[in-house]
Design an enzyme around this catalytic site. Structure first.
Site, PDB file in Angstrom:
ATOM      1  N   ASP A  21       0.825  -1.213   0.000  1.00  0.00           N
ATOM      2  CA  ASP A  21       0.000   0.000   0.000  1.00  0.00           C
ATOM      3  C   ASP A  21       0.863   1.269   0.000  1.00  0.00           C
ATOM      4  O   ASP A  21       1.973   1.279   0.523  1.00  0.00           O
ATOM      5  CB  ASP A  21      -0.905  -0.017   1.242  1.00  0.00           C
ATOM      6  N   HIS A  38       2.421   3.261  -8.992  1.00  0.00           N
ATOM      7  CA  HIS A  38       2.226   1.829  -9.262  1.00  0.00           C
ATOM      8  C   HIS A  38       3.414   1.277 -10.053  1.00  0.00           C
ATOM      9  O   HIS A  38       3.906   0.190  -9.769  1.00  0.00           O
ATOM     10  CB  HIS A  38       0.925   1.591 -10.043  1.00  0.00           C
ATOM     11  N   LEU A 132      10.290 -20.789  -4.252  1.00  0.00           N
ATOM     12  CA  LEU A 132       9.281 -19.920  -3.636  1.00  0.00           C
ATOM     13  C   LEU A 132       7.974 -19.929  -4.442  1.00  0.00           C
ATOM     14  O   LEU A 132       8.004 -19.826  -5.671  1.00  0.00           O
ATOM     15  CB  LEU A 132       9.837 -18.486  -3.588  1.00  0.00           C
TER      16      LEU A 132
END
Ligand code: IPE
Ligand code: IPE
Ligand code: MG
Length: 251
Positions: A21, A38, A132
């Site tokens: 955020d 972004h 991962l």
């Protein structure tokens, strides 16, 4: 000294979830449009993927776009969707060479077709990797997920595939989009906001929460390691007493 040296490798959380955020505020502080924030946030995504792989976290869930984010101005939603497609295309080879697997959770049907087909393609390309697992929450919300699970359970009861008495925590888990993923031990939210914003509400019943003031585009490996160190300094009691946790053989 980097915080990574203080991390106890035997107690690294298996699953870390992140609410990424603060992109809009990061851009506004620099007099730029929110969409610039972004774009800059992509470097932070690369950083946390590297960091999680380095300390051998098994699952890293990234909240990239919520169901509620569809209510943002059209230009921002369009820019985010385009960014998603571009990032998938530009990162696929690197993710593959780093043995990363990708899972997407969320309402895939609500995504534009061009995003959906790129998502399907990259997920398929990386499906045999064994390192991962990055879980991308895309058009995701817990309310959406829980309502879906309840509908599927009700339908299976109706078809007599399961009985009402079979409904347990474990069964409910198996109807969620995170069915094969352990609950996160640690959740990090950046940008100083202290709320969950409809993210993994069921799965985070006992998750340790870490709120960082850093805006997402500034978040780097060291911030991730810091959150792991902080997590390792906490005592997780699961309703028991501190004494029970420290001396498990005490009656
Ligand atoms: C997070 O940053 C990215 C998404 C929700 C897609 P924001 O866009 O929410 O940035 P702020 O919180 O407005 O600064
Ligand atoms: C949560 O951030 C969603 C994502 C990071 C994808 P928001 O910025 O949308 O959340 P609110 O509106 O501040 O709760
Ligand atoms: Mg925000």
């Amino acid at each position: 000294m980097s915080c990574i040296d203080k991390i106890d490798k035997s107690r690294v959380p298996k699953h870390v979830a992140i609410i990424m955020d603060g992109n809009g505020r990061w851009a506004a502080k620099r007099g730029n449009k929110r969409t610039y924030g972004h774009q800059q946030g992509v470097e932070s995504v690369r950083s946390v993927i590297r960091a999680a792989a380095e300390v051998e976290v098994s699952f890293l869930t990234l909240y990239a776009f919520s169901t509620e984010n569809w209510n943002r101005p059209k230009y921002e939603v369009d820019a985010l969707m385009t960014l998603m497609v571009n990032v998938i295309k530009s990162e696929a080879a690197d993710l593959n060479s780093n043995n990363v697997r990708l899972v997407v959770i969320g309402d895939k049907n609500s995504l534009p077709k061009r995003v959906r087909s790129e998502v399907d393609r990259i997920v398929d390309n990386l499906k045999d990797n064994t390192g991962l697992t990055v879980v991308m929450a895309l058009s995701y919300s817990s309310h959406w997920e829980i309502i879906n699970a309840v509908k599927s359970i009700a339908s299976d009861v109706k078809k007599e595939k399961i009985g009402v008495e079979d409904i347990s925590r474990e069964l409910f888990d198996s109807y969620l989009s995170t069915a094969k993923i352990p609950d996160p031990e640690l959740m990090i939210r950046t940008s100083g906001e202290a709320r969950l914003s409809n993210f993994l509400l069921w799965q985070m019943a006992y998750t340790e929460l870490s709120f960082s003031p850093t805006l997402w585009p500034d978040f780097r490996e060291e911030d991730f390691f810091q959150a792991i160190c902080d997590y390792q300094s906490r005592e997780r009691r699961f309703g028991m007493t501190s004494e029970q946790i420290q001396k498990p053989n005490l009656k």
